[in-house]
Design a protein around this motif. Structure first.
Motif, PDB file in Angstrom:
ATOM      1  N   ARG A  12     -41.893 -16.081   4.195  1.00  0.00           N
ATOM      2  CA  ARG A  12     -41.242 -17.375   4.009  1.00  0.00           C
ATOM      3  C   ARG A  12     -40.915 -17.667   2.543  1.00  0.00           C
ATOM      4  O   ARG A  12     -40.404 -18.725   2.227  1.00  0.00           O
ATOM      5  N   ILE A  15     -35.299 -16.083   1.798  1.00  0.00           N
ATOM      6  CA  ILE A  15     -34.389 -16.461   2.874  1.00  0.00           C
ATOM      7  C   ILE A  15     -33.470 -15.273   3.131  1.00  0.00           C
ATOM      8  O   ILE A  15     -32.710 -14.876   2.249  1.00  0.00           O
ATOM      9  N   GLU A  22     -33.982 -15.999  10.959  1.00  0.00           N
ATOM     10  CA  GLU A  22     -34.325 -16.558   9.648  1.00  0.00           C
ATOM     11  C   GLU A  22     -33.399 -17.726   9.301  1.00  0.00           C
ATOM     12  O   GLU A  22     -33.844 -18.758   8.830  1.00  0.00           O
ATOM     13  N   TYR A  25     -34.354 -20.667  11.368  1.00  0.00           N
ATOM     14  CA  TYR A  25     -35.579 -21.291  10.857  1.00  0.00           C
ATOM     15  C   TYR A  25     -35.286 -22.155   9.630  1.00  0.00           C
ATOM     16  O   TYR A  25     -35.687 -23.308   9.566  1.00  0.00           O
ATOM     17  N   TRP A  26     -34.570 -21.586   8.658  1.00  0.00           N
ATOM     18  CA  TRP A  26     -34.351 -22.304   7.406  1.00  0.00           C
ATOM     19  C   TRP A  26     -33.410 -23.493   7.553  1.00  0.00           C
ATOM     20  O   TRP A  26     -33.613 -24.521   6.918  1.00  0.00           O
ATOM     21  N   HIS A  29     -35.620 -26.063   9.198  1.00  0.00           N
ATOM     22  CA  HIS A  29     -36.689 -26.469   8.281  1.00  0.00           C
ATOM     23  C   HIS A  29     -36.163 -27.360   7.155  1.00  0.00           C
ATOM     24  O   HIS A  29     -36.804 -28.337   6.771  1.00  0.00           O
ATOM     25  N   LEU A  37     -26.670 -23.796   3.543  1.00  0.00           N
ATOM     26  CA  LEU A  37     -27.714 -22.837   3.188  1.00  0.00           C
ATOM     27  C   LEU A  37     -27.102 -21.636   2.479  1.00  0.00           C
ATOM     28  O   LEU A  37     -27.612 -21.192   1.444  1.00  0.00           O
ATOM     29  N   ALA A  48     -36.850 -18.935  -1.549  1.00  0.00           N
ATOM     30  CA  ALA A  48     -36.960 -20.215  -0.847  1.00  0.00           C
ATOM     31  C   ALA A  48     -37.254 -21.352  -1.832  1.00  0.00           C
ATOM     32  O   ALA A  48     -36.703 -22.446  -1.711  1.00  0.00           O
ATOM     33  N   ARG A  52     -34.898 -24.590  -2.350  1.00  0.00           N
ATOM     34  CA  ARG A  52     -35.431 -25.965  -2.215  1.00  0.00           C
ATOM     35  C   ARG A  52     -35.143 -26.780  -3.473  1.00  0.00           C
ATOM     36  O   ARG A  52     -34.742 -27.943  -3.395  1.00  0.00           O
TER      37      ARG A  52
END
Length: 81
Positions: A12, A15, A22, A25-26, A29, A37, A48, A52
């Protein structure tokens, strides 16, 4: 004989845009679209933490106002600023 080796857990910290699960998920999330993304990964790389941070910076500039309306995930990223 069945092997009871545990499933490998996804990394995790990175990415992986080439893996559908994946990306799913991202995007879930981080509460962003696949396109957003991809833009963040293209800009800062696949870390990641860097993504963020980039998303938090963009939110501070008002770029993600439409994303913030969809859920509290990114609001939590900007509350410490």
């Amino acid at each position: 004989m069945d092997t009871l080796t545990p499933k490998e857990q996804p990394d995790r910290s990175k990415i992986k845009m080439n893996l559908k699960q994946e990306v799913r998920y991202w995007t879930k999330h981080l509460n962003i679209s696949k396109e957003d993304l991809q833009k963040a990964v293209d800009k800062v790389g696949n870390s990641a933490a860097a993504v963020r941070k980039e998303l938090a910076v963009d939110c501070g500039r008002g770029v993600c106002s439409r994303t913030l309306e969809r859920g509290p995930t990114l609001l939590l990223l900007t509350n410490h600023i």
